[in-house]
Design a protein around this motif. Structure first.
Motif, short mmCIF file in Angstrom:
data_model
loop_
_atom_site.label_atom_id
_atom_site.label_comp_id
_atom_site.label_asym_id
_atom_site.label_seq_id
_atom_site.Cartn_x
_atom_site.Cartn_y
_atom_site.Cartn_z
N GLN B 52 0.83 -1.21 0.00
CA GLN B 52 0.00 0.00 0.00
C GLN B 52 0.86 1.26 0.00
N HIS B 56 0.17 4.12 -2.66
CA HIS B 56 -0.06 5.52 -2.30
C HIS B 56 1.02 6.42 -2.87
N LEU B 122 -0.14 8.10 15.87
CA LEU B 122 -1.53 7.65 15.77
C LEU B 122 -2.46 8.72 16.34
N GLY B 125 -3.62 13.42 15.44
CA GLY B 125 -4.71 14.07 14.72
C GLY B 125 -4.41 14.34 13.26
N MET B 126 -3.15 14.16 12.86
CA MET B 126 -2.81 14.39 11.46
C MET B 126 -3.20 13.16 10.66
N MET B 127 -3.84 13.39 9.55
CA MET B 127 -4.25 12.26 8.73
C MET B 127 -4.07 12.66 7.28
N SER B 128 -3.44 11.79 6.52
CA SER B 128 -3.38 12.07 5.09
C SER B 128 -4.76 11.79 4.53
N ASP B 129 -5.01 12.19 3.29
CA ASP B 129 -6.35 11.97 2.74
C ASP B 129 -6.63 10.48 2.54
N LYS B 130 -5.60 9.65 2.68
CA LYS B 130 -5.82 8.21 2.58
C LYS B 130 -5.96 7.58 3.97
N GLY B 131 -5.68 8.34 4.98
CA GLY B 131 -5.88 7.85 6.33
C GLY B 131 -4.62 7.40 7.04
N GLY B 132 -3.56 7.14 6.31
CA GLY B 132 -2.38 6.55 6.93
C GLY B 132 -1.64 7.50 7.84
N GLY B 133 -1.30 8.65 7.32
CA GLY B 133 -0.65 9.67 8.13
C GLY B 133 0.70 9.25 8.67
N LEU B 135 2.06 6.23 9.41
CA LEU B 135 2.22 5.12 10.35
C LEU B 135 2.82 3.87 9.72
N GLY B 136 2.73 3.77 8.39
CA GLY B 136 3.10 2.53 7.72
C GLY B 136 4.52 2.07 8.00
#
Lengths: 126, 170
Positions: B52, B56, B122, B125-133, B135-136
């Protein structure tokens, strides 16, 4: 309020939320490329539910896999539940993990450390 | 990675439609090998994140990127001791610098610090538009229990080739 039911797919979990019973179930795999769209209906429904929650809300999380794209969305779901809990809504989260799946147990413990709701770690025996 | 040990390799464009069967193939291969559930889950989880990331990354490629730069490669292999997942993709030199800094930060952390860092990212509060932000990569390092083995090869003044070699001890 109506029940929210989303059937599972190979990449997304089954979601069942019954506002009347105060019960939420998330079960299966949560590995979509884009999790925000998937979790939005649940997050919105919980927001609505928080206006008049039951005295007790029981949450069961039975995930086999989830990706990091889902992990922030799951946190969003828990944050909605935390709001309900701190307003006196009595939320309890059961975090199920398969025997030997230390990563899933640890993931539950990560949420437990962040979210102010009683968590119960439940081992699923194979 | 020796040739005989390769379970699956791919070169081309990564789409959502490609990832689903790749994951299914790997799952059934590990099933046939009678892998313990613990290792099966670890490999599967890390594979999801690694693939993923590739997917992305392609989403983010600027329109000015030359055509061939959408090509990625990945290879999944297994030896007696470990599973390995290798990924490679082109990246702009600007993003390469940022990514290198992030990986080096992750590699500088001990397991308990990595756990704390994961929770921090986690919960920020920051989140990319895909949700991962972001963390991967932390998740891959945590679950594999290894330092991230990476390389950036400069291609020209605009692009580098980024590769990541993940080892998952059995």
């Amino acid at each position: 309020m109506e029940n929210l039911v989303i059937e599972g797919t190979p990449k997304t979990p089954t979601i069942k939320f019954s506002p009347e019973e105060g019960k939420l179930l998330i079960q299966g795999r949560s590995i979509p490329e884009n999790s925000i769209d998937f979790y939005k209906p649940l997050v919105d429904t919980l927001e609505q539910y928080s206006d008049g929650p039951k005295d007790a809300t029981k949450v069961d999380i039975v995930l086999e896999y989830f990706n990091t794209s889902s992990s922030k969305c799951i946190l969003d779901v828990f944050k909605k539940l935390e709001k309900i809990n701190s307003a006196g809504g009595g939320v309890a989260i059961n975090w199920h993990y398969e025997e030997d799946d230390e990563d899933m147990l640890e993931a539950g413990e990560d949420y437990q450390a962040i979210i102010n709701i009683p968590f119960k770690m439940i081992e699923i025996e194979e | 990675m020796e040739r005989d040990n390769i379970m699956l390799s791919f070169k081309g464009n990564v789409t959502s439609e490609l990832l689903t069967p790749v994951l299914q193939i790997m799952e059934s291969k590990m099933e046939k090998l009678n892998e313990p559930s613990k290792i099966k889950k670890k490999v599967y989880n890390i594979l999801v994140e690694a693939l993923q990331n590739l997917y992305h990354h392609l989403d983010k490629q600027p329109d000015t990127a030359p055509q061939g730069h959408n090509t990625v490669i990945f290879m999944i292999g297994k030896t007696e001791e470990a599973y390995s997942i290798f990924t490679g993709n082109y990246i702009s030199n600007e993003n390469a610098g940022k990514l290198k800094n992030r990986i080096e930060k992750i590699n500088s952390l001990e397991p308990d610090e990595l756990k704390a860092y994961y929770k921090e990212v986690l919960n920020n509060g920051m989140m990319s538009d895909k949700g991962g932000g972001g963390l991967g990569m932390i998740d891959i390092a945590r679950k594999s229990g290894q330092r991230l083995d990476f390389d950036f090869q400069r291609v020209d003044e605009k692009f580098s080739f980024y590769s990541l070699n993940i080892n998952i001890p059995q």
